[in-house]
Design an enzyme around this catalytic site. Structure first.
Site, PDB file in Angstrom:
ATOM      1  N   ASN A   1      36.206 -36.977  -2.476  1.00 13.27           N
ATOM      2  CA  ASN A   1      37.064 -37.778  -1.607  1.00 13.27           C
ATOM      3  C   ASN A   1      36.439 -39.128  -1.276  1.00 13.27           C
ATOM      4  OD1 ASN A   1      39.236 -36.004  -1.407  1.00 13.27           O
ATOM      5  ND2 ASN A   1      38.336 -34.875   0.297  1.00 13.27           N
TER       6      ASN A   1
ATOM      7  N   ASP B   1       0.865  -1.176   0.000  1.00 16.34           N
ATOM      8  CA  ASP B   1       0.000   0.000   0.000  1.00 16.34           C
ATOM      9  C   ASP B   1       0.902   1.226   0.000  1.00 16.34           C
ATOM     10  OD1 ASP B   1      -2.136   1.667   0.126  1.00 16.34           O
ATOM     11  OD2 ASP B   1      -2.785   1.101   2.135  1.00 16.34           O
TER      12      ASP B   1
END
Length: 855
Positions: free
Chosen positions: A669, A338
């Site tokens: 890994n 608004d």
């Protein structure tokens, strides 16, 4: 009072005698119209507990620890290590248990600290209620309310518990949360002749969670917390919100890693069985591998990062009520708001009051003053401006009845009398007031018929006032018979039009810069206002906001959802829209793929706040708006929203860093471990070494939630993209594995490594690469041009140093780690440097080449 009062925990809602005379009910719950004493209130609070119907209590510490230990992978690992201890490997069993406990402790401590921070922030904007204690009205936190308390309610308040009315004046309540009924229900303090068929049908009862739309009331609390009707529905209501994109993305990533974990574990077990290796040791290794690959710290890192973001937002005057909303705030690309209080100063003042001919008129102001003075609903800023403009003596008048304001009629009517005249005074949207009028009053008090020509002149006058930037209300009246003792909507007809009251609300000085700042970071501002187009356009011109398109409330009425979706994108000004139409606009924007925020503070903004991806309210808003919002601004300012968006994006970026870190080096890994099992005659890393590696890696990640984020990354909306994560993993994972296999080659063929030396060398190399890679992938820039947070730097480098030093300490032999030759460390330094440089090159290639569009 030795027995629980009626209507309290231990009884069912239906057993409460709704038709019980009020004095008997007060006796049942040991209450008086003057309220409880502080001493008695404290006693009852200890008996019945806090007044929390929807809040789930935090699980105790011991339960959180058990929940983490109940992870199937950890349970199987503990069982297998127990078998190992039974066969004589007691040391390995103790090490595994200690590492698991340390990892769980790290997770639980960080999670609880984050939860404590968020709970404190929520309480700072928690709802309060007006209650009589010792005969004095005071404000207390909602959760301190107890059965027997007497509460004062007014328009905009949320009912704090299940209450019986003591008195009511024009009290209308929205019960949609419980009944689904959209229209307000009138409540009165009368004793009922018979019990209602349903609790919600009791006209003299108010229910927790419903909201007062208009009027005032005083009520005695009969039920609190879980004993209320809302409390009985708490689980259902809490589960209504579907998971957002962020929650779904985190879940998808977790399932992705789980699938990879299962595949690699089965691969390792089968490989070791085929090569006739010890089954128990192989099982322990496979399970340790699974624990290392599983992102067990993901919930903690997400929660801590979001909580840290919530703390940073609080310092910028934004309180977070729903943590996941931080992601939505960072992804937001449309903000609907608004204009009052956001783009204007919200210092509304009366600019003038004119009759139908446009001349100043005191009678117009007098009628407007009567309407605002006797209206019992929540006073709008326009009402407050009228009452503060100039005080008038209205003691000769008294109120008979009222038709409260609603957003469909856009007007309020009061029926008043001064002993000789009974008058209905109507004030509201000018075009509607003009439409309902059949005559108008001239400057000399003469009433003339309002034909089409005069009606058109009034509308033109109204438009001219709007073009000058004035907000305008129409005022009309109607004389009624003395026997007319109630006011209904149908009475708002055959009115005599009196004139207009005009208001001025100056634009904020920084409104233009705030809109430009939001546009610069990819957030488009759209205005949704109840004012007419002329007033809204005038404001847009003053703040330099270009109007790209306009839709009005009447334009939206005939539109289908599909038609609205087609029109909504280019429009940035919506005028004369009702709360229901605001919700339609937000849903249409969301359907087009936009992430929508809505800033609202009114009683009827709750549905729009729920419909938006990010519901934003302000601390001064009505209770019902604050309760519906995800974020609460302590300052009604778009600049605060801008700061909030930046913090939201920073938070999501840091969560993404953790995901990318785990999806690249950690995955690489672990994949290398599975590959090494194919050609090594022994385990590439002992189970205890895998777990120690994982624990140290987890410690290095604790600093991720606090890391800095590049300014360039904050200039665009940040959305969760699981596909991007998967593809980065497929690109950077093999890069990590490439250097792992290079390390294998160096250890076996350059250094002639034995089993302990190989395991130690790879333990150090894998820890260094997967920890240090965060310093590269945390930024799109060259790493030394974007420095990380000191905590992240210290933890990352500290963890690598610990990994290097452990073999030199008494802990080395405990974990099977041995001292390595100096030449290996020269190789390690070169390999890690080359790895980080290669990752940097791949990263820059992905971001700057045609692959960026693919990823």
């Amino acid at each position: 009072m030795t027995q629980p009062p009626a209507g309290l925990p231990g009884t069912t809602l239906q057993s409460l005698p709704w038709n019980l005379p009020l004095h008997e009910l007060l006796g049942e719950i040991a209450a008086t119209p003057d309220g409880l004493s502080d001493k008695e209130a404290k006693r009852r609070l200890a008996v019945y507990g806090p007044n929390n119907a929807m809040v789930r209590r935090r699980r105790p510490l011991w339960r959180q620890i058990l929940d983490r230990l109940a992870n199937p992978l950890i349970l199987i690992l503990l069982f297998a290590s127990g078998l190992s201890a039974w066969t004589g490997e007691v040391t390995s069993f103790v090490i595994i248990v200690v590492i698991i406990l340390l990892s769980v402790a790290l997770d639980v401590v960080q999670q609880r600290r984050a939860e404590t921070t968020v709970d404190a922030l929520r309480r700072s904007v928690g709802l309060k209620t007006q209650v009589l204690r010792d005969g004095v009205c005071r404000e207390i936190d909602l959760d301190q309310l107890v059965p027997g308390d007497v509460v004062e309610l007014r328009a905009g308040d949320i009912v704090p518990g299940d209450c019986r009315l003591l008195s009511a004046r024009d009290c209308f309540v929205n019960q949609a949360m419980l009944t689904g009924e959209a229209y307000p229900v009138k409540k009165q303090a009368n004793d009922l002749a018979a019990p209602a068929d349903e609790a919600s049908g009791a006209a003299n009862f108010l229910f927790m969670g419903t909201s007062v739309i208009s009027g005032t009331a005083q009520a005695v609390v009969c039920r609190t917390g879980r004993a209320t009707e809302l409390g009985g529905l708490a689980g259902e209501l809490a589960s209504q919100r579907p998971p957002d994109a962020f929650a779904n993305g985190i879940r998808q990533f977790g399932f992705l890693m789980l699938r990879l974990t299962i595949f690699l574990v089965l691969f390792v077990v089968v490989t070791n069985v085929v090569f006739h290796r010890p089954w128990l040791e192989s099982l322990l290794f496979a399970l340790a591998l699974a624990v290392g690959l599983t992102p067990e710290l993901l919930p903690m890192v997400v929660t801590v990062t979001l909580a840290n973001g919530a703390s940073r937002l609080a310092r910028r005057h934004v309180i977070v009520k729903r943590l996941a909303a931080i992601h939505d705030l960072g992804a937001m690309d449309v903000l609907c708001t608004d204009k009052t209080g956001t783009l204007t100063e919200s210092r509304i003042s009366v600019a003038g009051h004119v009759d139908a001919g446009g001349d100043p008129s005191e009678s117009v102001y007098f009628l407007a003053y009567l309407n605002s003075f006797f209206g019992s609903g929540i006073k709008s800023p326009l009402d407050e401006a009228i009452l503060s403009h100039r005080q008038l003596d209205v003691t000769a008048w008294h109120k008979i009845d009222e038709v409260p304001f609603d957003f469909e009629r856009r007007r309020v009517s009061v029926l008043i009398d001064n002993g000789s005249t009974r008058l209905l005074v109507v004030k509201g949207a000018p075009e509607d007031i003009i439409h309902l009028s059949v005559e108008y009053e001239t400057a000399d008090g003469v009433r003339r018929a309002l034909d089409d020509g005069e009606r058109q002149k009034l509308l033109q006058l109204f438009e001219r006032l709007g073009e000058q930037g004035y907000r305008v209300l129409g005022v009309a009246s109607r004389s009624l018979a003395q026997s007319h003792d109630s006011a209904v909507v149908s009475d708002e007809a055959k009115l005599t039009f009196s004139g207009f009251v005009t208001f001025m609300d100056p634009p904020k000085r920084d409104a233009a810069s705030a809109i430009k700042a939001l546009a610069a970071i990819g957030v488009e501002v759209k205005i949704l206002t109840g004012d007419n187009e002329q007033v809204a356009r005038h404001l847009c011109n003053e703040i330099g906001m270009k109007v790209k398109g306009v839709l009005t409330g009447p334009d939206l009425v005939p539109m289908t959802p599909e038609a609205l979706r087609a029109r909504v994108a280019p429009v940035n000004l919506f005028c004369r829209v009702s709360p229901q139409q605001k919700e339609r606009i937000l849903l249409a924007l969301k359907h087009t793929g936009r992430v929508v925020g809505f800033l609202g503070d009114g009683i009827n903004d709750a549905s729009a706040l729920h419909a938006a991806d990010v519901g934003i309210s302000v601390d001064s808003a009505a209770d019902v708006a604050k309760e519906a919002a995800d974020l609460v601004l302590l300052e009604h300012d778009l600049a605060v929203v801008h700061d909030g968006v930046i913090e939201g994006r920073r938070t999501v970026e840091n969560v993404t860093k953790y995901i990318l870190m785990g999806a690249s080096s950690n995955f690489g890994n672990m994949f290398s471990m599975a590959g090494a099992a194919l050609f090594l005659p022994y385990l590439p890393m002992l189970p205890t070494q895998v777990l120690l590696n994982n624990l140290l890696y987890d410690v290095s990640e604790v600093g991720v939630p606090f890391d800095h984020v590049d300014a360039e990354a904050l200039r665009r909306p940040v959305r969760w993209n699981i596909k991007f994560i998967e593809r980065v993993m497929l690109v950077l994972g093999p890069v990590s594995s490439l250097f792992d296999f290079l390390t294998f080659f160096a250890l076996l063929w350059l250094f002639g490594a034995s089993e302990p030396m190989f395991q130690t060398g790879w333990f150090i190399e894998s820890l260094a690469t997967q920890s240090l890679v965060i310093l590269v992938i945390r930024t799109r820039k060259v790493p030394w041009r974007s420095l990380p947070h000191p905590l992240l730097t210290v933890l990352t480098i500290g963890v690598v140093l610990v990994g290097l030093l452990i073999p030199l300490t008494p802990l080395g032999p405990v974990f099977g780690l041995v001292v390595l030759p100096p030449g290996y460390f020269l190789f390690l330094g070169g390999a890690v440097t080359a790895y980080l440089l290669l990752v940097e090159g791949v990263k820059r290639f992905l971001y700057r080449s045609r692959w960026r569009a693919v990823l």
